[in-house]
Scaffold this motif. Structure first.
Motif, mmCIF file in Angstrom:
data_model
loop_
_atom_site.group_PDB
_atom_site.id
_atom_site.type_symbol
_atom_site.label_atom_id
_atom_site.label_comp_id
_atom_site.label_asym_id
_atom_site.label_seq_id
_atom_site.Cartn_x
_atom_site.Cartn_y
_atom_site.Cartn_z
ATOM 1 N N TYR A 223 33.259 109.073 47.733
ATOM 2 C CA TYR A 223 32.148 109.130 46.775
ATOM 3 C C TYR A 223 32.685 109.079 45.345
ATOM 4 N N LYS A 224 33.669 109.926 45.059
ATOM 5 C CA LYS A 224 34.144 110.055 43.684
ATOM 6 C C LYS A 224 34.740 108.768 43.134
ATOM 7 N N LYS A 225 35.348 107.960 43.986
ATOM 8 C CA LYS A 225 35.945 106.727 43.465
ATOM 9 C C LYS A 225 34.911 105.632 43.240
ATOM 10 N N ARG A 226 33.708 105.796 43.778
ATOM 11 C CA ARG A 226 32.670 104.773 43.651
ATOM 12 C C ARG A 226 31.615 105.102 42.596
ATOM 13 N N VAL A 227 31.187 106.352 42.548
ATOM 14 C CA VAL A 227 30.071 106.716 41.681
ATOM 15 C C VAL A 227 30.318 108.066 41.023
ATOM 16 N N LYS A 228 30.076 108.107 39.715
ATOM 17 C CA LYS A 228 30.059 109.391 39.018
ATOM 18 C C LYS A 228 28.652 109.948 39.188
ATOM 19 N N TYR A 229 28.540 111.258 39.289
ATOM 20 C CA TYR A 229 27.220 111.860 39.442
ATOM 21 C C TYR A 229 27.160 113.168 38.701
ATOM 22 N N MET A 230 25.953 113.616 38.451
ATOM 23 C CA MET A 230 25.724 114.928 37.844
ATOM 24 C C MET A 230 24.383 115.448 38.344
ATOM 25 N N THR A 231 24.186 116.726 38.166
ATOM 26 C CA THR A 231 22.912 117.320 38.547
ATOM 27 C C THR A 231 21.900 117.086 37.430
ATOM 28 N N MET A 232 20.637 117.273 37.730
ATOM 29 C CA MET A 232 19.596 117.139 36.713
ATOM 30 C C MET A 232 19.805 118.165 35.609
ATOM 31 N N GLU A 233 20.233 119.357 35.976
ATOM 32 C CA GLU A 233 20.492 120.402 34.976
ATOM 33 C C GLU A 233 21.602 119.963 34.016
ATOM 34 N N GLN A 234 22.688 119.392 34.549
ATOM 35 C CA GLN A 234 23.770 118.899 33.691
ATOM 36 C C GLN A 234 23.282 117.763 32.791
ATOM 37 N N PHE A 235 22.438 116.887 33.341
ATOM 38 C CA PHE A 235 21.905 115.762 32.584
ATOM 39 C C PHE A 235 21.069 116.242 31.405
ATOM 40 N N ARG B 191 17.364 109.992 53.228
ATOM 41 C CA ARG B 191 18.735 109.506 53.418
ATOM 42 C C ARG B 191 18.837 108.023 53.104
ATOM 43 N N MET B 192 17.910 107.231 53.638
ATOM 44 C CA MET B 192 17.972 105.787 53.409
ATOM 45 C C MET B 192 17.780 105.447 51.932
ATOM 46 N N SER B 193 16.836 106.098 51.274
ATOM 47 C CA SER B 193 16.632 105.805 49.856
ATOM 48 C C SER B 193 17.823 106.266 49.025
ATOM 49 N N PHE B 194 18.460 107.370 49.422
ATOM 50 C CA PHE B 194 19.649 107.822 48.700
ATOM 51 C C PHE B 194 20.804 106.836 48.881
ATOM 52 N N GLU B 195 20.977 106.301 50.075
ATOM 53 C CA GLU B 195 22.034 105.309 50.288
ATOM 54 C C GLU B 195 21.815 104.080 49.405
ATOM 55 N N ILE B 196 20.564 103.654 49.273
ATOM 56 C CA ILE B 196 20.260 102.487 48.434
ATOM 57 C C ILE B 196 20.525 102.803 46.966
ATOM 58 N N ILE B 197 20.091 103.964 46.491
ATOM 59 C CA ILE B 197 20.273 104.311 45.083
ATOM 60 C C ILE B 197 21.755 104.519 44.783
ATOM 61 N N PHE B 198 22.506 105.012 45.756
ATOM 62 C CA PHE B 198 23.957 105.168 45.584
ATOM 63 C C PHE B 198 24.612 103.802 45.368
ATOM 64 N N ILE B 199 24.207 102.815 46.159
ATOM 65 C CA ILE B 199 24.758 101.464 46.021
ATOM 66 C C ILE B 199 24.368 100.871 44.670
ATOM 67 N N LEU B 200 23.123 101.092 44.241
ATOM 68 C CA LEU B 200 22.701 100.599 42.926
ATOM 69 C C LEU B 200 23.521 101.243 41.806
ATOM 70 N N ALA B 201 23.748 102.536 41.888
ATOM 71 C CA ALA B 201 24.546 103.222 40.865
ATOM 72 C C ALA B 201 25.972 102.670 40.835
ATOM 73 N N ALA B 202 26.542 102.398 42.005
ATOM 74 C CA ALA B 202 27.897 101.831 42.056
ATOM 75 C C ALA B 202 27.904 100.418 41.487
ATOM 76 N N ALA B 203 26.921 99.598 41.867
ATOM 77 C CA ALA B 203 26.878 98.206 41.417
ATOM 78 C C ALA B 203 26.633 98.102 39.915
ATOM 79 N N LEU B 204 25.816 98.993 39.366
ATOM 80 C CA LEU B 204 25.476 98.924 37.949
ATOM 81 C C LEU B 204 26.365 99.804 37.080
ATOM 82 N N ASP B 205 27.327 100.486 37.708
ATOM 83 C CA ASP B 205 28.247 101.388 37.010
ATOM 84 C C ASP B 205 27.479 102.427 36.195
ATOM 85 N N ARG B 206 26.532 103.085 36.852
ATOM 86 C CA ARG B 206 25.714 104.122 36.223
ATOM 87 C C ARG B 206 26.117 105.486 36.764
ATOM 88 N N ILE B 207 25.865 106.501 35.974
ATOM 89 C CA ILE B 207 26.040 107.879 36.434
ATOM 90 C C ILE B 207 24.780 108.255 37.198
#
Length: 132
Positions: free
Chosen positions: A106-118, A56-72
């Motif tokens: 979540y949706k307004k901050r970060v776009k996401y996809m599954t590994m299969e979609q990627f 959970r903690m590592s996911f929260e950090i990676i979520f913030i990084l994805a939002a800050a760097l505008d990454r999917i």
């Protein structure tokens, strides 16, 4: 905005560190680190093999990084999780089972996809990450 609330059987609202609803400053924030690009940029997440709190903690950090760097954000495939794999009805779990990934916050901050979609999107010969 007022202090957020935690939905729980016990009164733990003092643990909320966010405002609900968020103020205009939060809602209109654009990260200065997300540089424009012709191609989409990704951030792939692999969870820790430890307990759920570490995940959970590592996911929260990676979520913030994805939002800050505008990454999917690319979510890992479902997999057994330490101390949760004993559930015979559901041995493999994805992070979207624990977080409201389709919620507005979540949706307004970060776009996401599954590994299969990627892999389907970028793993072909003309993709950014061809899979041999």
């Amino acid at each position: 905005a007022k202090r957020g609330q935690v939905a729980c059987d016990a009164d733990v609202d003092a643990l909320a560190y966010w405002n609900d609803p968020q103020g205009d400053r939060d809602n209109s924030f654009k990260s200065p680190f997300g540089l424009p690009s012709e191609k989409p940029k990704y951030l792939v997440f692999t969870p820790d093999k430890g307990g759920f709190n570490n995940v959970r903690m590592s996911f929260e950090i990676i979520f913030i990084l994805a939002a800050a760097l505008d990454r999917i954000l690319v979510l890992p495939p479902e997999q057994p999780m330490y101390l949760l794999r004993n559930d015979q009805s559901k041995k493999h779990r994805g992070l979207d089972h624990f977080f409201d990934m389709d919620g507005d916050d979540y949706k307004k901050r970060v776009k996401y996809m599954t590994m299969e979609q990627f892999v389907k999107r970028e793993g072909h010969p003309n993709g950014q990450f061809p899979v041999p």
